[in-house]
Structure formats: C-alpha cells, structure tokens
Design a protein around this motif. Structure first.
Motif, PDB file in Angstrom:
ATOM      1  N   ILE A 113     -15.299  29.988  -7.079  1.00  0.00           N
ATOM      2  CA  ILE A 113     -16.310  31.018  -7.388  1.00  0.00           C
ATOM      3  C   ILE A 113     -16.947  31.513  -6.084  1.00  0.00           C
ATOM      4  N   LEU A 114     -17.160  30.597  -5.142  1.00  0.00           N
ATOM      5  CA  LEU A 114     -17.713  31.008  -3.835  1.00  0.00           C
ATOM      6  C   LEU A 114     -16.783  32.012  -3.163  1.00  0.00           C
ATOM      7  N   THR A 115     -15.488  31.736  -3.215  1.00  0.00           N
ATOM      8  CA  THR A 115     -14.537  32.654  -2.588  1.00  0.00           C
ATOM      9  C   THR A 115     -14.617  34.028  -3.255  1.00  0.00           C
ATOM     10  N   LYS A 116     -14.704  33.999  -4.582  1.00  0.00           N
ATOM     11  CA  LYS A 116     -14.775  35.259  -5.331  1.00  0.00           C
ATOM     12  C   LYS A 116     -16.047  36.045  -5.008  1.00  0.00           C
ATOM     13  N   TYR A 117     -17.133  35.317  -4.734  1.00  0.00           N
ATOM     14  CA  TYR A 117     -18.420  35.966  -4.479  1.00  0.00           C
ATOM     15  C   TYR A 117     -18.751  36.029  -2.987  1.00  0.00           C
ATOM     16  N   ASP A 118     -17.759  36.186  -2.165  1.00  0.00           N
ATOM     17  CA  ASP A 118     -17.943  36.387  -0.711  1.00  0.00           C
ATOM     18  C   ASP A 118     -18.691  35.240  -0.028  1.00  0.00           C
ATOM     19  N   GLY A 119     -18.587  34.035  -0.575  1.00  0.00           N
ATOM     20  CA  GLY A 119     -19.053  32.853   0.152  1.00  0.00           C
ATOM     21  C   GLY A 119     -20.464  32.394  -0.131  1.00  0.00           C
ATOM     22  N   ALA A 120     -21.220  33.056  -1.000  1.00  0.00           N
ATOM     23  CA  ALA A 120     -22.591  32.591  -1.250  1.00  0.00           C
ATOM     24  C   ALA A 120     -22.983  32.804  -2.709  1.00  0.00           C
ATOM     25  N   VAL A 121     -23.593  31.767  -3.301  1.00  0.00           N
ATOM     26  CA  VAL A 121     -24.032  31.865  -4.702  1.00  0.00           C
ATOM     27  C   VAL A 121     -25.464  31.355  -4.851  1.00  0.00           C
ATOM     28  N   PHE A 122     -26.072  31.781  -5.956  1.00  0.00           N
ATOM     29  CA  PHE A 122     -27.422  31.328  -6.345  1.00  0.00           C
ATOM     30  C   PHE A 122     -27.229  30.463  -7.597  1.00  0.00           C
ATOM     31  N   PRO A 123     -27.668  29.182  -7.554  1.00  0.00           N
ATOM     32  CA  PRO A 123     -27.379  28.287  -8.690  1.00  0.00           C
ATOM     33  C   PRO A 123     -28.516  28.194  -9.714  1.00  0.00           C
ATOM     34  N   LYS A 124     -28.138  27.966 -10.963  1.00  0.00           N
ATOM     35  CA  LYS A 124     -29.102  27.708 -12.038  1.00  0.00           C
ATOM     36  C   LYS A 124     -28.474  26.745 -13.024  1.00  0.00           C
ATOM     37  N   LEU A 125     -29.287  26.094 -13.830  1.00  0.00           N
ATOM     38  CA  LEU A 125     -28.742  25.477 -15.045  1.00  0.00           C
ATOM     39  C   LEU A 125     -29.039  26.439 -16.198  1.00  0.00           C
ATOM     40  N   ASN A 126     -29.104  25.941 -17.409  1.00  0.00           N
ATOM     41  CA  ASN A 126     -29.221  26.808 -18.587  1.00  0.00           C
ATOM     42  C   ASN A 126     -30.349  27.821 -18.495  1.00  0.00           C
ATOM     43  N   TRP A 127     -31.522  27.364 -17.963  1.00  0.00           N
ATOM     44  CA  TRP A 127     -32.688  28.253 -17.915  1.00  0.00           C
ATOM     45  C   TRP A 127     -33.260  28.432 -16.520  1.00  0.00           C
ATOM     46  N   SER A 128     -33.205  27.378 -15.743  1.00  0.00           N
ATOM     47  CA  SER A 128     -33.993  27.380 -14.506  1.00  0.00           C
ATOM     48  C   SER A 128     -33.147  27.280 -13.255  1.00  0.00           C
ATOM     49  N   GLY A 139     -33.114  27.772   5.706  1.00  0.00           N
ATOM     50  CA  GLY A 139     -33.480  29.117   5.259  1.00  0.00           C
ATOM     51  C   GLY A 139     -34.420  29.061   4.074  1.00  0.00           C
ATOM     52  N   GLN A 140     -34.532  27.892   3.445  1.00  0.00           N
ATOM     53  CA  GLN A 140     -35.417  27.670   2.301  1.00  0.00           C
ATOM     54  C   GLN A 140     -35.174  28.641   1.162  1.00  0.00           C
ATOM     55  N   ALA A 141     -33.979  29.192   1.103  1.00  0.00           N
ATOM     56  CA  ALA A 141     -33.636  30.031  -0.049  1.00  0.00           C
ATOM     57  C   ALA A 141     -32.637  29.223  -0.882  1.00  0.00           C
ATOM     58  N   LEU A 142     -32.223  29.777  -1.974  1.00  0.00           N
ATOM     59  CA  LEU A 142     -31.275  29.022  -2.799  1.00  0.00           C
ATOM     60  C   LEU A 142     -29.845  29.504  -2.540  1.00  0.00           C
ATOM     61  N   LYS A 143     -29.586  29.878  -1.295  1.00  0.00           N
ATOM     62  CA  LYS A 143     -28.263  30.415  -0.954  1.00  0.00           C
ATOM     63  C   LYS A 143     -27.292  29.257  -0.712  1.00  0.00           C
ATOM     64  N   CYS A 144     -26.344  29.070  -1.604  1.00  0.00           N
ATOM     65  CA  CYS A 144     -25.424  27.934  -1.517  1.00  0.00           C
ATOM     66  C   CYS A 144     -24.064  28.396  -1.014  1.00  0.00           C
ATOM     67  N   GLN A 145     -23.535  27.643  -0.047  1.00  0.00           N
ATOM     68  CA  GLN A 145     -22.256  28.048   0.537  1.00  0.00           C
ATOM     69  C   GLN A 145     -21.176  26.977   0.402  1.00  0.00           C
ATOM     70  N   CYS A 146     -21.514  25.881  -0.237  1.00  0.00           N
ATOM     71  CA  CYS A 146     -20.506  24.860  -0.548  1.00  0.00           C
ATOM     72  C   CYS A 146     -21.033  24.054  -1.740  1.00  0.00           C
ATOM     73  N   PRO A 147     -20.160  23.300  -2.423  1.00  0.00           N
ATOM     74  CA  PRO A 147     -20.638  22.541  -3.596  1.00  0.00           C
ATOM     75  C   PRO A 147     -21.815  21.632  -3.259  1.00  0.00           C
TER      76      PRO A 147
END
Ligand code: ADP
Length: 355
Positions: A113-128, A139-147
């Motif tokens: 999914i990271l590859t599909k989304y150009d290397g960065a994702v924002f994670p959530k569970l069902n609601w939060s 960077g204190q953001a929720l920018k994830c670049q690996c599992p």
C-alpha cells in the motif's frame, strides 16, 4: 474521532441522553466506522485502503505491555527490536519472547500500500487515528513510511486502545456481558468456521476506488482471523498521505439531519479566515455540499463530519464522520450551546477563534 485520553476520563464521561444529547446507539457508532462510510463516500474522500479483519495476534500485540516492534517491519525490512538494549543484544530471558513477534503478511500488505501511495500513509483503526502518539515519530506527524512506523504509533496510542476496547461504552444499547456470552456461544459452535475462513481467504476481495480521479484505487483486504471477543471486526485504515493545511479543515455538526454549526478544526487564529465574506462563502460551500452529497445518504440523524476544503477553495473532501456525542470534541463550541441550537434554525453558525 476524538477520544478521552485516559481510562479515568472514560469512566467519567457523561451519560449522553441525560446531558441533552440524542441517545447514542451502536448503529450510530458503527455508521462512523471508516469501512462503513468510505465505500459510499469514496469519491469525496482521499484515497485509502482498509485491511480487515486484523488478526487477533496483532491486536494482542497492540495491547501487550512494552514498546517493541515486530522483527522485519523496519524501513528496509531489517529487524526492528525492542527498545530494550538487552533484546537488541540477543540476551533476553527465556520468558521474554516479545522480540520474536513478526507479522510478515501484514508487513507485506502495508509495504504494498505504501508503494501504491507514493511511500507515505496516514494510519487509523476503525474510528481513530493515533494523534496522541504523534510525538513518537520524527516530524511529530502521523506520516508513516514503513510498517514499523504504523505499529509504533498504534501501539503507543490511548485513542487506539479506545477503539479496541471502549468503542461502544457510551451506547445505550450495549451490554458487554451479553456480547461476551454470544461471542462465546459462536466460538464454541461446530467448525463451520474453518470452512468459512477458507472461503474468505479464497474470496480475497480487491476493490479499487479513488477519491480524487474517480478511478478505482481503494481496496479491502480480507484475511481469515481467529475469533476475538469483540462485537465488531478490527480494521487498519491506511490513507494516502497528503499535506492538509490545518486552517482548511472544518468540523460540521449535524442535528436531526440539519447542519447546525461549523467550527474551525484547528483552534489557532488565522487572520485570512476572519472577513465576513470569507466566512459566508465557506458556509455556503459547506451547506451546499452537505445538502447535495451527505444529508440524504448518511444513515444517522445526528453526527459530526470533518471536511477539508482544498487550498483553492474549490473542492471539499470528507475526512471523517464522528458520533454526535460528548466524546467527539466540540472544538470552538461548547456542547451545551450546540445542544441548545434548534435544528429548525434557518442557517448554520460558524466559528473561528478570536485573535
Ligand atoms: P481522527 O478520527 O483520529 O480525528 P482523522 O482521520 O479525522 O482522525 O484525522 C485527524 C487529522 O489528521 C486531520 O485533522 C488531519 O489534519 C490529519 N489527516 C487526516 N488524514 C490525513 C491524510 N490522509 N494525510 C495527512 N494528514 C491527514
């Protein structure tokens, strides 16, 4: 969804009906779960992929004590071990097998999914999302670049614990003891389960959708799982990362299917948002979008929507739906004032902070 951050606050949370809120039902909470609303609204929402259900072993990992990362989940697939130096040196005791935890299938899904989304994702569970743990990664953001980034944030967050264990706590129609009994009964039923799981595995769903170009780009990954005592299935949502200026985010309060109030989502003061014509334009855009795209489609009567207006002010995106309930942050409003607003009021009120 904004959540109380400690178990004490959870216990203290108000009885919603007594405080002038509409009674909160499980159906209303489930309607705000990402996988419930996203298929309907994906053309108005940033790209995202849902991995569902998460296996029990992964949930057990999230709920376990200690901050250790699954082996192989780091940037290059290298071993990521415990924050405990002894584990790094391979000198852990026989009891401490934590460093051996691995989730190769989930790692592979996340990397794909990271590859599909150009290397960065924002994670959530069902609601939060794990916003309370943002400080854990640079960077204190929720920018994830690996599992490992995803696991670290989820594992460190009280908001995520709330999704795992307390999502229905405030619901008038939730009786945890009954839930547990029924799940236990199902769990002891004869092994149709294994066949169903195999069927689920064979029927691995891959559904592509897109928010920005109407091409299909979202997918739901269904995996077989062991049964856990929960009335809903846990899901990991990975949204394509994009820089969203905080000043362009709006929280909209809907009561009895009428948009009654709009608040800046960021509580900082922005000079350029103050002129009356800017606010009138914003109210008009959000009201029209709500009426045309959301009002007659979203299943609940009362709820809270988070919207993002693009920099050019030409397009609105749905970021999230939240219950109309005390655990959702009213931001620049007080819930008492929102509850006092009449849904038959002719126009919505909007709020930006004072300088
Ligand atoms: P929560 O339910 O925890 O509030 P949201 O999905 O509403 O989580 O997102 C919280 C904040 O994170 C948003 O206000 C926005 O600033 C930021 N955010 C949300 N989605 C993304 C994304 N895809 N990329 C970057 N930042 C995002």
């Amino acid at each position: 969804m904004s959540r109380p951050s400690s178990s004490e606050e959870l216990q203290d949370s108000t009885d919603s009906s007594a405080a002038g809120f509409p009674p909160l039902t499980r159906a209303a909470v489930l309607a705000c779960q990402f996988s419930s609303w996203y298929p309907t609204f994906r053309k108005h929402s940033p790209k995202a992929t849902v991995i569902k259900p998460l296996e029990d072993r992964f949930i057990d990992y999230l709920e376990s004590d200690g901050l250790f990362l699954p082996e192989g989940s780091g940037p290059m697939g290298v071993s990521e071990l415990s924050d405990d130096e002894d584990s790094r040196n391979g000198s852990e005791s026989e009891d401490d097998q934590s460093w051996q935890v691995t989730f190769p299938e989930l790692d592979a899904d996340i990397r794909r999914i990271l590859t599909k989304y150009d290397g960065a994702v924002f994670p959530k569970l069902n609601w939060s999302s794990p916003q309370d743990a943002a400080w854990m990664i640079p960077g204190q953001a929720l920018k994830c670049q690996c599992p490992a980034d995803v696991y670290l944030l989820l594992k460190s967050s009280d908001f995520i614990s709330h999704d795992l264990d307390h999502a229905f706590d405030e619901c008038v129609d939730y009786e945890p003891e009954k839930e547990e009994e029924s799940v236990q009964e199902e769990a002891s039923a004869p092994p149709q389960d294994d066949l169903a799981q195999l069927a689920a595995q064979l029927a691995l769903q891959e559904q592509e959708t897109s928010a920005t170009d109407s091409s299909d780009d979202e997918e739901a990954l269904e995996r077989p799982t062991r049964r856990r005592k929960s009335p809903y299935k846990f899901e990991l949502v990975l949204k394509k990362w994009f820089d969203m200026p905080k000043s362009q985010e709006w929280r909209c309060f809907v009561k009895d299917r009428k948009l009654v109030a709009i608040s800046q989502r960021d509580t900082n003061y922005y000079d350029f948002l103050q002129p009356e014509d800017v606010q009138a334009d914003l109210r008009a855009k959000i009201s029209a979008f709500f009426k045309d795209e959301i009002r007659d489609v979203f299943p609940s009567q009362s709820y809270v929507i988070d919207l993002y207006l693009t920099r050019g002010n030409d397009r609105l995106f749905i970021i999230d739906f939240n219950p109309y309930a005390p655990q959702t942050d009213a931001l620049l409003f007080a819930w008492e004032s929102l509850n006092a607003l009449s849904p038959s009021a002719p126009s919505s009120s909007s709020s930006t902070p004072s300088p």
